[in-house]
Design an enzyme around this catalytic site. Structure first.
Site, PDB file in Angstrom:
ATOM      1  N   CYS A   1       0.870  -1.183   0.000  1.00 58.58           N
ATOM      2  CA  CYS A   1       0.000   0.000   0.000  1.00 58.58           C
ATOM      3  C   CYS A   1       0.903   1.227   0.000  1.00 58.58           C
ATOM      4  O   CYS A   1       2.127   1.106  -0.016  1.00 58.58           O
ATOM      5  CB  CYS A   1      -0.961   0.002   1.196  1.00 58.58           C
ATOM      6  SG  CYS A   1      -0.168   0.309   2.782  1.00 58.58           S
TER       7      CYS A   1
ATOM      8  N   HIS B   1      30.829   5.068 -34.598  1.00 56.65           N
ATOM      9  CA  HIS B   1      31.178   6.186 -35.470  1.00 56.65           C
ATOM     10  C   HIS B   1      32.045   7.218 -34.758  1.00 56.65           C
ATOM     11  O   HIS B   1      32.859   7.890 -35.401  1.00 56.65           O
ATOM     12  CB  HIS B   1      29.901   6.840 -36.000  1.00 56.65           C
ATOM     13  CG  HIS B   1      28.978   5.876 -36.673  1.00 56.65           C
ATOM     14  ND1 HIS B   1      27.897   5.312 -36.023  1.00 56.65           N
ATOM     15  CD2 HIS B   1      28.983   5.337 -37.920  1.00 56.65           C
ATOM     16  CE1 HIS B   1      27.269   4.495 -36.843  1.00 56.65           C
ATOM     17  NE2 HIS B   1      27.902   4.478 -37.998  1.00 56.65           N
TER      18      HIS B   1
ATOM     19  N   CYS C   1      35.107  16.257 -41.666  1.00 56.97           N
ATOM     20  CA  CYS C   1      35.660  17.117 -42.718  1.00 56.97           C
ATOM     21  C   CYS C   1      35.758  18.580 -42.313  1.00 56.97           C
ATOM     22  O   CYS C   1      36.288  19.397 -43.072  1.00 56.97           O
ATOM     23  CB  CYS C   1      34.822  17.001 -43.986  1.00 56.97           C
ATOM     24  SG  CYS C   1      33.179  17.744 -43.854  1.00 56.97           S
TER      25      CYS C   1
ATOM     26  N   CYS D   1      24.303  24.592 -39.863  1.00 58.46           N
ATOM     27  CA  CYS D   1      23.354  24.951 -38.811  1.00 58.46           C
ATOM     28  C   CYS D   1      22.493  23.734 -38.463  1.00 58.46           C
ATOM     29  O   CYS D   1      22.259  22.857 -39.292  1.00 58.46           O
ATOM     30  CB  CYS D   1      22.473  26.123 -39.228  1.00 58.46           C
ATOM     31  SG  CYS D   1      21.497  25.846 -40.720  1.00 58.46           S
TER      32      CYS D   1
ATOM     33  N   HIS E   1      20.936  22.451 -42.031  1.00 50.85           N
ATOM     34  CA  HIS E   1      21.978  22.266 -43.038  1.00 50.85           C
ATOM     35  C   HIS E   1      23.063  21.289 -42.567  1.00 50.85           C
ATOM     36  O   HIS E   1      23.778  20.713 -43.394  1.00 50.85           O
ATOM     37  CB  HIS E   1      22.591  23.610 -43.423  1.00 50.85           C
ATOM     38  CG  HIS E   1      21.661  24.449 -44.256  1.00 50.85           C
ATOM     39  ND1 HIS E   1      21.600  25.820 -44.164  1.00 50.85           N
ATOM     40  CD2 HIS E   1      20.734  24.094 -45.181  1.00 50.85           C
ATOM     41  CE1 HIS E   1      20.676  26.277 -45.007  1.00 50.85           C
ATOM     42  NE2 HIS E   1      20.147  25.248 -45.635  1.00 50.85           N
TER      43      HIS E   1
ATOM     44  N   HIS F   1      24.167  18.243 -44.866  1.00 55.57           N
ATOM     45  CA  HIS F   1      25.558  17.880 -45.151  1.00 55.57           C
ATOM     46  C   HIS F   1      25.770  16.381 -44.961  1.00 55.57           C
ATOM     47  O   HIS F   1      26.441  15.715 -45.765  1.00 55.57           O
ATOM     48  CB  HIS F   1      26.494  18.676 -44.227  1.00 55.57           C
ATOM     49  CG  HIS F   1      27.926  18.227 -44.278  1.00 55.57           C
ATOM     50  ND1 HIS F   1      28.754  18.501 -45.331  1.00 55.57           N
ATOM     51  CD2 HIS F   1      28.666  17.490 -43.402  1.00 55.57           C
ATOM     52  CE1 HIS F   1      29.953  17.977 -45.114  1.00 55.57           C
ATOM     53  NE2 HIS F   1      29.923  17.356 -43.947  1.00 55.57           N
TER      54      HIS F   1
ATOM     55  N   CYS G   1      25.378  11.831 -33.455  1.00 52.84           N
ATOM     56  CA  CYS G   1      25.693  10.905 -34.538  1.00 52.84           C
ATOM     57  C   CYS G   1      24.454  10.764 -35.408  1.00 52.84           C
ATOM     58  O   CYS G   1      23.437  10.218 -34.958  1.00 52.84           O
ATOM     59  CB  CYS G   1      26.128   9.550 -33.989  1.00 52.84           C
ATOM     60  SG  CYS G   1      26.446   8.336 -35.289  1.00 52.84           S
TER      61      CYS G   1
ATOM     62  N   CYS H   1       5.009  11.123 -16.559  1.00 49.93           N
ATOM     63  CA  CYS H   1       3.630  11.588 -16.714  1.00 49.93           C
ATOM     64  C   CYS H   1       2.848  10.730 -17.699  1.00 49.93           C
ATOM     65  O   CYS H   1       1.626  10.622 -17.607  1.00 49.93           O
ATOM     66  CB  CYS H   1       3.610  13.053 -17.148  1.00 49.93           C
ATOM     67  SG  CYS H   1       4.602  13.418 -18.608  1.00 49.93           S
TER      68      CYS H   1
ATOM     69  N   HIS I   1       4.715  16.832 -22.329  1.00 50.93           N
ATOM     70  CA  HIS I   1       4.052  16.478 -21.069  1.00 50.93           C
ATOM     71  C   HIS I   1       2.684  15.869 -21.347  1.00 50.93           C
ATOM     72  O   HIS I   1       1.967  16.309 -22.238  1.00 50.93           O
ATOM     73  CB  HIS I   1       3.904  17.745 -20.212  1.00 50.93           C
ATOM     74  CG  HIS I   1       3.393  17.479 -18.826  1.00 50.93           C
ATOM     75  ND1 HIS I   1       4.010  16.609 -17.963  1.00 50.93           N
ATOM     76  CD2 HIS I   1       2.318  17.973 -18.161  1.00 50.93           C
ATOM     77  CE1 HIS I   1       3.345  16.580 -16.816  1.00 50.93           C
ATOM     78  NE2 HIS I   1       2.305  17.388 -16.916  1.00 50.93           N
TER      79      HIS I   1
END
Length: 791
Positions: free
Chosen positions: A28, A155, A190, A195, A208, A212, A237, A311, A745
């Protein structure tokens, strides 16, 4: 007091692998904060209450373990003049238990009938100290709630960098494909600057960095603004689609002329942004005039404490135990708990514990540790019950539910229903999941010869497609550069059900007339459940990541009729197709020539193009191209497409039950999963892709060899009821705020009778807070799971 058991060979210090239940009773929710405290067995570390229920004494009677440590804890009083501040930082100051509580302990012996045993006698000093210092379920959850287990991958460990060069300083550097100077990710292979994705809180990004990766297959990137002198940073990754760590980060950065010891953190990390986002997804807890909603207390109005991203569990449990079948099955006030040696590991015990906690009203009262002044706007809520034992039990062995990460509430519902069904239900009690079960009937009719076939499938939920109709939104001119946010036209529940039960054409070869004209397929209800669980699929694949769409679905409070969606069964004059023939795999896969030509024009090899079109439903070049970008690293990407078992013969009708179960855990219905696996030759990954590429396809209702067809042979054995009228009324919903089902949530809204009110009203269960809802009409439009009760 003296006791002969203090030197017992059975007394040992708890190991790090042992669970010590020293916060609440395993049977309980009475706890160490109650006046009588909690008795912790010093032999097996079970926690038992010692008030009128006295589960500690029952434990002694069944195990003959004599010694217990009684722990009583009282909160140090605090006076709150205003609501508590939100957590704003990831680093949380360590506050000891002694800072928050006054704790009293006493060793007692049931067999000797004595208390207040000298804690310095025999083995007691080290054992008592070990019990008090041991981590509990709740403590582990509290610590893990703010942590993510991030590990290296192949990697990052095997990263091979190209020839080094000097990267422009952070102030001068910008994305190689646009002019953004923030949210920049450095490709560690490289040195390209790209961004990131647009982030919560107004952080810009054009993805971007991801672009890439798609062009070069370079997998590992680090967020420049997250670099700190102590060597921490956000590392992502793209091949794993996960956050990772790089043990050689300093050396990899030095290769590009970056000295990590000189870096200063200038942007929030991904973890900090996720926590901030979760904390800011607030459901309205105030009235229109700004006053805080008054809490509700009493039977059926008990909240559940958030253990940290739990939740999703709390909202599902609140809805389930508002259903009469679940209350009748697990709520047995006055009865002795089940007899078991490990109550914390027993599903029956933990479900009864939750039922008692939520329904009895025993724990539904204001938090007495908080004293609000007369002028304070803060209204004390409940402490809430911590379902740590149940969460651990149902998540044990599950890859996702065993973690502290946010999860999909609908997937949790399906997982929990499966566990309940598999658990024992001795007469006279019944499996409460039966209240959800019903039968769908699929009708196939050959377009050429009009012969038909009927198939039945037992289900406990439906996932309805929500049509997406975007509408143009005008950009706010006061905020230049702001991207327009998608807005959607509202749809009705009827429209979603019409699509779900609507007829569609499928490409199959008729075994009776050999026509390749195809079949008309439609699925309708053969029987109806007592409670219909409906998952509204408001998702769209963005870079192969399911993204939630805020499409409003209009659902009335009044009962609605499902009679029009009932199957009429076999009609007089209908000629049946032969039962011993297979149609599902007889049609040879022929790639879409237009899409195939477009993909080949982009430079993709023909073998890869055919594989992509087959995996994505042979629909269009864009969808197939996205699949190709996501599967570039597949070891068999250049192996010619082989569909031996799925092209012909009876093998295509046999579906791996483990694959069906795994897809079911993802929230995919059995018919959809069955068809997807057949269409993709049993390949699980491609089957999931196929489902997302065919959101309106209801699936294959054909019972395979592992189905128990006896269940649907007669009306007496079928789940659900075929009686009409089939009128249903919305009783509860699970709602979600956030861009992804794995963040944000969850809360529950339940319609029920409120004390001192004449009519039923909607109640909001927001973790431990339970209040009368004020914005339920708005929330119903965006609910994730609906529970309709038969009227």
């Amino acid at each position: 007091m003296a006791c002969k058991h203090v030197d017992s060979t059975e007394l040992r210090v708890p190991t790090s692998a042992q669970s010590v239940y020293r916060e609440d009773c395993t049977q309980c929710f009475d706890s160490i904060d109650d006046p009588d405290g909690l008795n912790v067995c010093l032999h097996c570390f079970n926690g038992g209450c010692c008030a009128e229920r006295n589960h500690a004494k029952l434990h002694h009677q069944s195990t003959k373990h004599p010694l217990v440590l009684n722990i009583q804890r009282s909160r140090k009083k605090i006076k709150r003049e205003e609501p508590p501040q939100k957590i704003s930082k990831l680093a949380i100051a360590a506050e000891t238990e002694a800072d928050r509580y006054d704790t009293r302990t006493e060793v007692r012996c049931y067999e000797c009938g004595v208390g207040n045993i000298d804690k310095q006698s025999g083995k007691l000093p080290v054992v008592v100290d070990g019990v008090l210092k041991a981590n509990t379920f709740a403590k582990q959850a509290e610590v893990q709630a703010w942590e993510q287990e991030i590990t290296p991958c192949e990697h990052t460990l095997c990263l091979e960098q190209e020839q080094g060069r000097q990267i422009a300083s952070q102030d001068l550097g910008h994305c190689s494909m646009c002019e953004l100077k923030e949210n920049l990710w450095l490709c560690l292979q490289c040195g390209n600057l790209g961004c990131g994705r647009q982030q919560f809180g107004g952080v810009g990004g054009n993805s971007h960095g991801l672009k890439h990766t798609e062009l070069t297959s370079h997998a590992v990137a680090v967020k420049l603004g997250s670099l700190t002198p102590d060597g921490t940073a956000d590392i992502y990754c793209y091949a794993c689609n996960e956050e990772r760590t790089d043990p050689e980060l300093a050396a990899h950065l030095a290769h590009w002329g970056i000295n990590i010891s000189e870096r200063e953190k200038t942007e929030k990390s991904l973890t900090e942004m996720q926590i901030e986002q979760n904390l800011r997804w607030e459901f309205s807890m105030t009235t229109e005039d700004g006053k805080e909603l008054k809490p509700i207390f009493g039977e059926g109005f008990t909240g559940l404490k958030n253990l940290g991203n739990s939740c999703y569990l709390a909202s599902v449990l609140q809805c389930l135990f508002s259903i009469p079948a679940f209350a009748h099955r697990y709520f047995h006030p006055g009865e002795l708990p089940p007899s078991t040696s490990s109550p914390a590991e027993d599903l029956e015990t933990q479900m009864r514990k939750i039922a008692d906690g939520l329904l009895s009203g025993r724990y539904s009262y204001p938090d007495s540790d908080v004293i609000a002044s007369e002028d304070s706007p803060y209204i004390p809520h409940q402490k809430g019950l911590a379902p740590a034992m149940l969460k651990h039990l149902i998540g044990r062995g599950h890859e996702e539910f065993s973690t502290m990460r946010q999860q999909d509430a609908f997937e949790l519902l399906l997982h929990l229903l499966k566990l309940i069904t598999r658990s024992p239900h001795s007469s006279p009690v019944e499996d409460p999941v039966k209240t959800f079960r019903f039968v769908m009937e699929q009708r196939l009719q050959c377009i050429s010869c009009n012969r038909v076939r009927y198939r039945s499938d037992e289900q406990d939920n439906i996932s309805i497609p929500v049509p997406v109709r975007r509408k143009l939104r005008v950009i706010n001119s006061d905020q230049p550069g702001e991207k327009p946010k998608d807005e959607f036209e509202p749809v009705t529940l009827k429209e979603c059900l019409d699509i779900f039960t609507g007829a569609e054409e499928v490409e199959l070869t008729c075994p009776a007339c050999n026509s390749k004209a195809g079949f008309s397929k439609r699925s309708l209800f053969k029987t109806f459940p007592d409670v219909l669980a409906v998952n509204a699929r408001r998702f769209e694949l963005v870079n192969w990541v399911p993204t939630k769409l805020d499409v409003p679905v209009i659902v009335d409070d009044e009962p609605f009729d499902l009679d029009v969606y009932k199957s009429s069964g076999k009609q007089d004059g209908e000629e049946m197709l032969p039962e011993d023939t297979d149609m599902s795999g007889s049609a040879r896969f022929v790639p879409n020539e237009v899409a195939l030509g477009q993909l080949e024009a982009m430079g993709f090899p023909r073998v890869r193009c055919e594989k992509a079109l087959h995996a994505t439903g042979n629909s269009d070049a864009d969808t197939a191209m996205n699949w190709l970008f996501s599967h570039m690293e597949d070891a068999d990407i250049d192996v010619p497409l082989k569909l031996e078992s799925s092209e012909s013969g009876t093998a295509s009708t046999r579906v791996n039950p483990e694959s069906l179960e795994m897809m079911g855990a993802m929230g995919i219905s059995t018919p959809q999963a069955r068809k997807a696996l057949k269409e993709t030759g049993g390949d699980l990954e491609r089957a999931v892709d196929w489902v997302f590429s065919h959101p309106h396809d209801q699936g294959d209702f054909e019972d395979d060899a592992n189905d128990n067809s006896a269940k649907t042979d007669g009306d007496q054995a079928m789940a659900g009821s075929s009686e009409l009228p089939a009128r249903f009324r919305l009783r509860s919903i699970v709602c979600h705020k956030g861009g992804s089902i794995h963040a944000g949530h969850y809360v529950a809204f339940i319609r029920k009778s409120i004390p001192d009110e004449a009519s039923e009203a909607w109640v909001l269960y927001n973790d431990e807070k339970v209040v009368k809802a004020v914005d339920v009409e708005e929330m119903k439009k965006f609910a994730y799971v609906y529970f309709f009760h038969r009227a």
